[in-house]
Design an enzyme around this catalytic site. Structure first.
Site, mmCIF file in Angstrom:
data_model
loop_
_atom_site.group_PDB
_atom_site.id
_atom_site.type_symbol
_atom_site.label_atom_id
_atom_site.label_comp_id
_atom_site.label_asym_id
_atom_site.label_seq_id
_atom_site.Cartn_x
_atom_site.Cartn_y
_atom_site.Cartn_z
ATOM 1 N N HIS A 155 0.863 -1.180 0.000
ATOM 2 C CA HIS A 155 0.000 0.000 0.000
ATOM 3 C C HIS A 155 0.903 1.235 0.000
ATOM 4 C CE1 HIS A 155 -3.508 2.417 0.793
ATOM 5 N NE2 HIS A 155 -2.839 3.043 1.752
ATOM 6 N N GLU B 254 -10.288 -7.895 4.792
ATOM 7 C CA GLU B 254 -10.670 -6.473 4.776
ATOM 8 C C GLU B 254 -9.626 -5.707 3.969
ATOM 9 O OE1 GLU B 254 -11.485 -4.546 8.608
ATOM 10 O OE2 GLU B 254 -11.802 -6.552 9.421
HETATM 11 C C1 GAR Z 1 1.737 1.029 -6.315
HETATM 12 O O1 GAR Z 1 2.133 2.312 -5.926
HETATM 13 C C2 GAR Z 1 0.963 0.350 -5.214
HETATM 14 O O2 GAR Z 1 1.413 0.727 -3.961
HETATM 15 C C3 GAR Z 1 -0.425 0.833 -5.457
HETATM 16 O O3 GAR Z 1 -0.541 0.795 -6.864
HETATM 17 C C4 GAR Z 1 0.720 1.111 -7.426
HETATM 18 C C5 GAR Z 1 1.141 0.146 -8.505
HETATM 19 O O4 GAR Z 1 0.258 0.186 -9.524
HETATM 20 N N1 GAR Z 1 -1.359 -0.023 -4.800
HETATM 21 C C6 GAR Z 1 -2.423 0.424 -4.132
HETATM 22 O O5 GAR Z 1 -2.736 1.598 -4.079
HETATM 23 C C7 GAR Z 1 -3.245 -0.663 -3.445
HETATM 24 N N2 GAR Z 1 -4.087 -0.096 -2.426
HETATM 25 P P1 GAR Z 1 0.652 -0.529 -10.881
HETATM 26 O O6 GAR Z 1 1.480 -1.728 -10.515
HETATM 27 O O7 GAR Z 1 -0.653 -0.880 -11.505
HETATM 28 O O8 GAR Z 1 1.452 0.423 -11.709
#
Ligand code: GAR
Length: 211
Positions: free
Chosen positions: A110, A149
């Site tokens: 996250h 969750e």
């Molecule tokens: C990352 O920054 C990850 O932390 C976030 O999505 C990005 C990667 O996206 N994840 C979240 O926000 C989950 N709650 P991508 O791999 O699709 O480029």
């Protein structure tokens, strides 16, 4: 040398996190094999990244399902075709209902410091925007085990970054992502080495000799 850990990587979008894991496997700092990439969207750019790296990939389109149980079951069915040790959520934007078989075997990253700025609706850009608007001075990323969750299970690793007055969600996202690129492979390696011990809400990191 520890045995190579088999991963299923779940994506919904660009696949930057997937690419980081591919790069770390390539440079041998992550002792893992990505057996399957599963995308919740047919348009995810991460599918191209899988193809470019000869990793099997499949789509379980979230729009085709009207309940999170049925959607999760469809994903688990794909995962069960491979000998998977650990399921990795990598920018996966949906709740995954985890059967007992995979309990404590699913990780998420996250882009914020859980338990702040997390839960439904807090993903990617939305997290960084909320962080800046709140006025806090420190943000970061969290790798955690997944329970049923959003952004809730036991925390494995957190890394912090400063929030500057001039930051935009994009500049903050870049700074946090650099830390994500360190934290996720580190957590996966610790899991592979059997050094993560869950005790209630806490995850103990065992020293290499004490496990
Ligand atoms: C990352 O920054 C990850 O932390 C976030 O999505 C990005 C990667 O996206 N994840 C979240 O926000 C989950 N709650 P991508 O791999 O699709 O480029």
């Amino acid at each position: 040398m520890f045995k190579t850990i088999n991963l299923a990587v779940l994506i919904s979008g660009g696949g930057k996190t997937l690419q980081n894991l591919i790069d770390k496997i390539e440079d041998k700092t992550l002792n893992a094999k990505i057996q399957i990439v599963i995308s919740s969207s047919p348009d995810a750019y991460g599918l191209k990244r899988a193809e470019q790296n000869n990793i099997p990939a499949t789509i379980v389109n979230h729009s085709d399902y009207n309940s999170s149980e049925v959607f999760s079951n469809a994903i688990i069915k794909e995962i069960e075709k491979y000998p998977i040790d650990l399921i990795i959520l990598a920018g996966f934007m949906h709740l995954l209902r985890i059967p007992d078989k995979y309990s404590e075997k699913v990780m998420n990253i996250h882009p914020g410091l859980i338990p702040s700025f997390c839960g439904k609706g807090y993903y990617g850009h939305h997290v960084h925007k909320a962080v800046i608007e709140s006025g806090i001075k420190v943000s970061g990323c969290t790798v955690h085990f997944v329970d049923n969750e959003y952004d809730h299970g036991p925390i494995i690793i957190q890394r912090t970054v400063p929030v500057y007055e001039v930051d935009t969600p994009d500049t903050l996202a870049q700074r946090v992502f650099k830390e994500e690129c360190i934290a996720y492979p580190e957590a996966i390696n610790l899991f592979a080495e059997g050094r993560l011990k869950i005790e209630g809400r806490r995850v103990k990191i065992l020293s290499p000799t004490s496990k």
